[in-house]
Design an enzyme around this catalytic site. Structure first.
Site, PDB file in Angstrom:
ATOM      1  N   CYS A   4       0.912  -1.365  -0.067  1.00 19.88           N
ATOM      2  CA  CYS A   4      -0.053   0.044   0.026  1.00 19.88           C
ATOM      3  C   CYS A   4       0.885   1.181   0.000  1.00 19.88           C
ATOM      4  CB  CYS A   4      -0.744   0.124   1.111  1.00 19.88           C
ATOM      5  SG  CYS A   4      -1.780   1.510   1.522  1.00 19.88           S
ATOM      6  N   CYS A   7       0.521   3.398   3.132  1.00 21.66           N
ATOM      7  CA  CYS A   7       1.249   2.734   4.374  1.00 21.66           C
ATOM      8  C   CYS A   7       2.547   3.046   4.187  1.00 21.66           C
ATOM      9  CB  CYS A   7       0.915   1.394   4.357  1.00 21.66           C
ATOM     10  SG  CYS A   7      -0.849   0.928   5.148  1.00 21.66           S
ATOM     11  N   ASP A  30      -1.110  16.325  -2.401  1.00 21.17           N
ATOM     12  CA  ASP A  30      -1.418  15.608  -3.328  1.00 21.17           C
ATOM     13  C   ASP A  30      -0.356  15.642  -4.033  1.00 21.17           C
ATOM     14  OD1 ASP A  30      -4.072  13.910  -4.360  1.00 21.17           O
ATOM     15  OD2 ASP A  30      -2.590  14.339  -5.944  1.00 21.17           O
ATOM     16  N   HIS A  46      -4.657   0.862   8.238  1.00 22.83           N
ATOM     17  CA  HIS A  46      -4.883   0.829   6.843  1.00 22.83           C
ATOM     18  C   HIS A  46      -6.382   0.450   6.736  1.00 22.83           C
ATOM     19  CE1 HIS A  46      -4.578  -0.599   2.623  1.00 22.83           C
ATOM     20  NE2 HIS A  46      -5.211  -1.284   3.131  1.00 22.83           N
ATOM     21  N   ASN A  87     -13.522   9.412  -2.276  1.00 23.94           N
ATOM     22  CA  ASN A  87     -13.920   8.578  -3.157  1.00 23.94           C
ATOM     23  C   ASN A  87     -13.971   7.107  -2.658  1.00 23.94           C
ATOM     24  OD1 ASN A  87     -13.913  10.808  -5.137  1.00 23.94           O
ATOM     25  ND2 ASN A  87     -11.781  10.491  -5.294  1.00 23.94           N
ATOM     26  N   GLY A  93     -13.895   6.491  -8.694  1.00 22.80           N
ATOM     27  CA  GLY A  93     -12.532   6.679  -9.213  1.00 22.80           C
ATOM     28  C   GLY A  93     -11.360   6.495  -8.198  1.00 22.80           C
ATOM     29  N   THR A  95      -8.284   5.398  -6.510  1.00 21.92           N
ATOM     30  CA  THR A  95      -7.255   4.621  -7.231  1.00 21.92           C
ATOM     31  C   THR A  95      -6.360   4.055  -6.109  1.00 21.92           C
ATOM     32  OG1 THR A  95      -6.113   6.746  -7.317  1.00 21.92           O
ATOM     33  CG2 THR A  95      -7.216   6.080  -9.239  1.00 21.92           C
ATOM     34  N   HIS A 100      -8.850   7.616   2.224  1.00 27.92           N
ATOM     35  CA  HIS A 100      -8.396   9.052   2.217  1.00 27.92           C
ATOM     36  C   HIS A 100      -9.268  10.030   1.800  1.00 27.92           C
ATOM     37  CE1 HIS A 100      -7.672   7.488  -1.769  1.00 27.92           C
ATOM     38  NE2 HIS A 100      -7.844   8.849  -2.064  1.00 27.92           N
ATOM     39  N   HIS A 102      -9.647  14.236   0.185  1.00 29.14           N
ATOM     40  CA  HIS A 102      -8.889  15.206  -0.511  1.00 29.14           C
ATOM     41  C   HIS A 102      -9.589  16.529   0.267  1.00 29.14           C
ATOM     42  CE1 HIS A 102      -7.673  12.710  -3.955  1.00 29.14           C
ATOM     43  NE2 HIS A 102      -8.763  11.873  -3.410  1.00 29.14           N
TER      44      HIS A 102
HETATM   45  P1  AMP Z   1      -8.422   8.736  -5.364  1.00 26.67           P
HETATM   46  O1  AMP Z   1      -8.630   8.831  -6.981  1.00 26.67           O
HETATM   47  O2  AMP Z   1      -9.368   9.350  -4.415  1.00 26.67           O
HETATM   48  O3  AMP Z   1      -7.881   7.209  -5.014  1.00 26.67           O
HETATM   49  O4  AMP Z   1      -6.813   9.595  -5.344  1.00 26.67           O
HETATM   50  C1  AMP Z   1      -5.758   9.218  -4.962  1.00 26.67           C
HETATM   51  C2  AMP Z   1      -4.745  10.531  -4.933  1.00 26.67           C
HETATM   52  O5  AMP Z   1      -3.714  10.175  -4.285  1.00 26.67           O
HETATM   53  C3  AMP Z   1      -4.582  11.065  -6.253  1.00 26.67           C
HETATM   54  O6  AMP Z   1      -5.055  12.582  -6.047  1.00 26.67           O
HETATM   55  C4  AMP Z   1      -3.104  11.067  -6.388  1.00 26.67           C
HETATM   56  O7  AMP Z   1      -2.740  12.103  -6.968  1.00 26.67           O
HETATM   57  C5  AMP Z   1      -2.546  10.850  -4.941  1.00 26.67           C
HETATM   58  N1  AMP Z   1      -1.262  10.311  -4.878  1.00 26.67           N
HETATM   59  C6  AMP Z   1      -1.224   8.960  -5.337  1.00 26.67           C
HETATM   60  N2  AMP Z   1       0.143   8.637  -4.930  1.00 26.67           N
HETATM   61  C7  AMP Z   1       0.565   9.776  -4.073  1.00 26.67           C
HETATM   62  C8  AMP Z   1       1.743  10.088  -3.603  1.00 26.67           C
HETATM   63  N3  AMP Z   1       3.105   9.074  -3.471  1.00 26.67           N
HETATM   64  N4  AMP Z   1       1.844  11.076  -3.022  1.00 26.67           N
HETATM   65  C9  AMP Z   1       1.057  12.199  -2.868  1.00 26.67           C
HETATM   66  N5  AMP Z   1      -0.182  11.869  -3.623  1.00 26.67           N
HETATM   67  C10 AMP Z   1      -0.161  10.771  -4.126  1.00 26.67           C
HETATM   68 ZN    ZN Z   2      -2.435   1.264   3.715  1.00 32.27          ZN
END
Ligand code: AMP
Ligand code: ZN
Length: 114
Positions: A4, A7, A30, A46, A87, A93, A95, A100, A102
């Site tokens: 992860c 994590c 971000d 987690h 999300n 969406g 990912t 988390h 935003h």
């Molecule tokens: P989500 O689409 O809600 O899952 O958003 C995941 C967010 O995590 C996206 O806005 C990515 O730009 C951000 N993200 C992914 N990897 C990293 C990282 N290593 N450091 C900071 N933000 C990240």
């Molecule tokens: Zn995690």
């Protein structure tokens, strides 16, 4: 969780621009911001997604909101306003499957999301 990415940020295995941390949550900028302030707030535990919240772990949500309030103050957006987004799952969406939020602000945000 071994694979992860969030994590790994918590464990300092990969770098992040940390803006807030306490016993239960950590927040960092971000990597691909969509607003002048775009901070990711996560529980240190987690929890894969909002679908995995339970009566036993959902106290974390108040920690997340209180962290958001402090970060908003620190980044100068508390008075003007901000949006806190989660999300959950594919249609939204999501990912990264470490729940988390935003924190978005520093600009007049559009009406809702869809
Ligand atoms: P989500 O689409 O809600 O899952 O958003 C995941 C967010 O995590 C996206 O806005 C990515 O730009 C951000 N993200 C992914 N990897 C990293 C990282 N290593 N450091 C900071 N933000 C990240
Ligand atoms: Zn995690």
């Amino acid at each position: 969780m071994d694979n992860c990415i969030f994590c790994k940020i918590i464990n300092r295995q990969i770098p992040a621009a940390v803006v807030y941390e306490d016993d239960r949550v950590i927040a960092f900028n971000d990597i691909n911001p969509v607003a002048p302030v775009h901070v990711i707030i996560i529980p240190k535990e987690h929890i894969a997604s909002a679908n995995d919240l339970t009566a036993g772990n959902s106290d974390i949500l108040s920690d997340v909101f209180l962290a958001a309030q402090k970060i908003a103050e620190k980044t100068g957006i508390a008075a003007k306003g901000y949006r806190l987004i989660n999300n959950c799952g594919a249609d939204a969406g999501q990912t990264v499957f470490h729940m988390h939020f935003h924190l978005l602000g520093g600009v007049v945000l559009g009406p809702k999301i869809i």
